[in-house]
Design an enzyme around this catalytic site. Sequence first.
Site, short mmCIF file in Angstrom:
data_model
loop_
_atom_site.label_atom_id
_atom_site.label_comp_id
_atom_site.label_asym_id
_atom_site.label_seq_id
_atom_site.Cartn_x
_atom_site.Cartn_y
_atom_site.Cartn_z
N LYS A 69 2.23 -4.44 -2.17
CA LYS A 69 2.06 -5.82 -1.71
C LYS A 69 1.68 -5.88 -0.23
O LYS A 69 0.76 -6.63 0.15
CB LYS A 69 3.38 -6.58 -1.96
N THR A 71 0.33 -3.45 1.60
CA THR A 71 -1.00 -2.85 1.72
C THR A 71 -2.09 -3.85 1.33
O THR A 71 -3.11 -3.98 2.02
CB THR A 71 -1.09 -1.59 0.83
N ARG A 92 6.84 -9.11 7.65
CA ARG A 92 8.19 -8.84 8.13
C ARG A 92 8.23 -7.53 8.91
O ARG A 92 7.39 -6.65 8.73
CB ARG A 92 9.17 -8.76 6.96
N LYS A 103 12.71 4.37 0.71
CA LYS A 103 11.47 3.61 0.62
C LYS A 103 10.43 4.07 1.64
O LYS A 103 9.24 4.08 1.38
CB LYS A 103 11.76 2.12 0.81
N ALA A 271 15.30 -9.70 0.71
CA ALA A 271 14.64 -10.61 -0.23
C ALA A 271 15.52 -10.94 -1.43
O ALA A 271 15.08 -11.65 -2.32
CB ALA A 271 13.33 -10.01 -0.70
N PHE A 299 9.75 -8.62 -2.65
CA PHE A 299 9.96 -8.34 -4.07
C PHE A 299 8.97 -9.13 -4.94
O PHE A 299 7.87 -9.48 -4.51
CB PHE A 299 11.41 -8.62 -4.47
N PHE A 380 -5.72 2.44 -8.64
CA PHE A 380 -5.37 3.86 -8.61
C PHE A 380 -6.49 4.64 -9.30
O PHE A 380 -7.13 4.12 -10.23
CB PHE A 380 -4.04 4.11 -9.32
N TRP A 408 -6.41 0.42 -0.14
CA TRP A 408 -5.70 1.64 0.26
C TRP A 408 -6.70 2.74 0.60
O TRP A 408 -6.54 3.44 1.60
CB TRP A 408 -4.76 2.09 -0.85
#
Length: 554
Positions: A69, A71, A92, A103, A271, A299, A380, A408
């Site tokens: 999200k 990215t 954030r 993470k 979140a 999230f 991907f 990405w």
Amino acid sequence: MKTDIEIAQEATMEPIEKIAEKLGISKDNLELYGRGKAKLDIHSLKEKPRKGKLILVTAINPTPAGEGKTTTSVGLADALSRLGKSTVVCLREPSLGPVFGIKGGAAGGGYAQVIPMEEINLHFTGDFHAIGAANNLLAALIDNHIQQGNALNIDVRRIVWKRVVDMNDRQLRHIVCGLGGKANGVPREDGFDITVASEIMAVLCLSTSLLDLKTRLARMVVAYTRNDEPITAHDLHAEGAMAALLKDAIKPNLVQTLEHTPALIHGGPFANIAHGCNSISATQTGLKLADYVVTEAGFGADLGAEKFIDIKCRAGGFTPDVAVIVATVRALKHHGGVQKADLEKEDLIALEKGLPNLLRHVENITKVFGLPCVVAINAFPTDTPAELNLIEQKCRELGVNVALSEVWAKGGKGGEALAKEVLRLCEIKSECRFCYDVNDSISDKLNAIAKKIYHADGVDLTGPAKKQLKLLTDLHFDKLPICMAKTQYSFSDDATLLGAPNGFRITVKNLKVNAGAGFLMAQAGDIMTMPGLPKVPAADKIDIDESGKITGLF
């Protein structure tokens, strides 16, 4: 492919003054934190009207496969800039807990990152340290008041304010303090939360000015008397000193993306137990300075987007013009029952089984909240044409287009298709609406969220929660918005119910008022406010050499 930190370290940053110029900000309104970071003095922008369109980036329910999200948000902002649009991305700030835990960092990834990546992930401009200091000052004032005679008649068994530290440390979840004799305080049970779980974090992000911040700090409930009377920070004369500690933290932070798009990174509330959005002041500043503002909510859309609209937008007085729902083929196959090790194989049956998770979020955004919407598939290399076509077909049946996002690997260029669809949707009039009327009863608001957003059959309150509901209603806190605290992995309060489950109910175990932030927190399931480190924490791989170059941060 190079690692995120290698890409970030090889990037050439423009002086932050030059980034500010893109937004029409003069040097006089910058407080420099080195060459690549600055705080904004937004007082001069107070009367400036909104001119920008607001783009909310949200996602399906998270999975171990990842969604991307942040990215996507960064890459979309860069793509809009490439198309000649005045753009800013609002995000954030990362917490040190996840950075050193499981993470990793939270500055985007690949060629869609905000920089200086290491500094953003490690300390940044000190906002979280200031929040922790203000939080712990209040905790110290509570215990000192009790030690000095307890004139407010605080029930030491009903102190709801905890100390915080910005680190994953399970050892501090439950402690006994005040031991060692009378001079060392009154013995009692206590515990620590992680800093991002502090109500002060939510207060800072929902405040519109320094005066509003101080007013919100004053009304925070920290304890109760034996007669069920709330004790606030104002009762302890604490708000002035706390606001003094936060006088710089309330100012938004300006940095840049790899492609030199301005980025405002400010605040970082959880979140689940909080609303999971960057600060109102950063978002409002972006809307005054740029034509397009890209922001994200934590999230999945059942948590982040719902709270963005029902909590943040109510407080800030703005609404989004369009929503972007991020998904990956891999994550949807996980929702369809595929194990992480097998996600790279084409599996149309599992994908079709997992697609209802995405489609439910799409319907919520378009039908419940009334927003134009696009689905962004974070690409991907293992995605197959058949899988991508199936997602596009199912979304179009709901009247929503799908755009492939390759930010990405390609940066802003890989997000141009998404950006063009966002620009098209921005020309459609948004009819954003709330999920519930804030003046409804607590029970009605809980049921509205559960039925409309989660598609549950209803809400059940445990015995303690029923008592808390009566107390909060009697204390006239019942007209506040609801912040649902539940697992992020499912529409339900059971993390194992993937996809789009039906025939379940939400069980609320605890109701708590965050009077300063201005919402009621309803806990469904077991929510952790102080995480622990995994068996192999990310900290194991982080190092620094003699020249100061950091490695292993991702």
